[in-house]
Design a protein around this motif. Structure first.
Motif: not given
Length: 384
Positions: A198-199, A215-218, A221-227
């Protein structure tokens, strides 16, 4: 005449009982306009919503603008902004950002501008109503625009992301998917599914220019889609599409960063994958809805097509699972509570229907079955 099994009979009775309980106290037939973004040439469709009964009735085309993935209101609810996933606009290989004036339940287009690249799938406006951010999935980019009296300027800032994750099928490149703003409007965020991050940006409401703030790093391979931010002002939920999980985050107000507190998995261990013919995208997490009082949170999962209900601690945002409810169709792209919070509406993209589920506001429980109405390729639901 179909003979109901005992299970079907009990589910029907339970749904009817819950619907009666949750609509108790409503009288008359208050009608409210609902706009639905549609991945068709018609773009935005109109429906009339009757909260006393949970019925949706088609009310024609709201705006003829092609392939609308997302719509959002300005803070004063006078204008609607749309992200259009077209292949070209104004002779350029980009999507389109459009704005509309809302008048008498109808939409009047005010402006249209080029996004940064193709695959424009989301847009969000800041709390002042002066800055709009778009996210381009296909092009892996984000852009910002100034907003004046509902009209969009040409883009004033953009960034094309280059980092990508370990999954060669889904993360061959960056894929910006979602934009949002912090509760205090000091920070902007762009979820990058392809880059597992997440930028984070600071921005100026006067210029609409964004500046990198980390940035926040998941998990890889998790693929953060929404917040989505919890009403308590310090908790956020990042939906990981590819992992079908949710990162529960502590929001750090000083610098806009996130600290992961927990990860909640939406699928049971060793859950079977759906037939690829029915769900080409596989089992994937999708979207999030939080009640106004912060006591309940709901997550959508595609592939097996369910909503997962959770109790939430209003103070900490910690989640306790309740139950899964089928969405009444295929591929829940978006879902939302109606203004009374007595109903949950779901946009089932691949089965081209909307579904309305009665909701008990005291327990957070959703009815087992919902009322459905046809809607071609629904992508996003917005109450006027």
């Amino acid at each position: 005449m179909r003979i109901l099994s005992r299970r079907d009979f009990m589910m029907s009775v339970s749904a009817a009982t819950l619907a009666a309980a949750t609509t108790k106290g409503f009288s008359g037939s208050h009608v409210q306009r609902v706009f639905v973004a549609s991945g068709t040439p018609e773009g935005i469709r109109s429906f009339d919503w009757i909260s006393s009964s949970g019925d949706l009735k088609a009310a024609g085309i709201g705006a003829e603008i092609s392939t609308v993935d997302w719509i959002c209101f300005s803070p004063d609810r006078r204008f609607i902004f749309a992200a259009c996933e077209v292949d070209s606009f104004n002779g350029k290989p980009t999507g389109e950002l459009a704005s509309f004036r809302v008048a008498g339940g109808k939409l009047e287009q005010l402006s249209g501008q080029n996004s940064a690249s193709k695959g424009t799938c989301h847009c969000a406006i800041d709390h002042t109503g002066r800055v709009l951010i778009s996210a381009d999935y296909g092009g892996g980019s984000a852009a910002s625009f100034r907003v004046t009296d509902g009209k969009l300027s040409p883009l004033v800032w953009s960034e094309h992301y280059t980092v990508h994750g370990p999954n060669p099928d889904r993360q061959e490149a960056a894929h910006a998917h979602f934009a949002s703003f912090s509760p205090d409007n000091r920070f902007a965020y762009v979820n990058d599914l392809g880059g597992d991050m997440i930028h984070i940006y600071t921005f100026s409401p006067d210029t609409a220019v964004l500046k990198n703030a980390g940035a926040y790093h998941s998990a890889p391979g998790a693929g953060p889609r929404t917040l989505h931010f919890h009403p308590n002002g310090h908790t956020a939920y990042a939906m990981n599409e590819m992992a079908s999980s949710v990162d529960v985050l502590k929001w750090n107000k000083a610098d806009g960063s996130f600290t992961r507190v927990d990860t909640v998995h939406l699928l049971p261990p060793n859950a079977p994958l759906p037939d690829p013919k029915d769900a080409p995208q596989g089992n994937t997490g999708c979207d999030t809805v939080i009640t106004n009082d912060g006591r309940f949170v709901y997550f959508a999962n595609r592939g097996t097509d369910f909503l997962y209900s959770f109790k939430a601690d209003p103070a900490t945002g910690a989640l306790t699972p309740m139950e899964r409810t089928g969405t009444g169709g295929k591929t829940p792209r978006n879902f939302t509570l109606d203004p009374t919070e007595h109903w949950m509406l779901v946009a089932d993209q691949n089965s081209s229907n909307l579904a309305a589920f009665a909701r008990d506001t005291a327990t957070g429980k959703l009815a087992a079955k919902g009322k459905t109405v046809d809607c071609p390729t629904p992508m996003c639901i917005l109450f006027a």
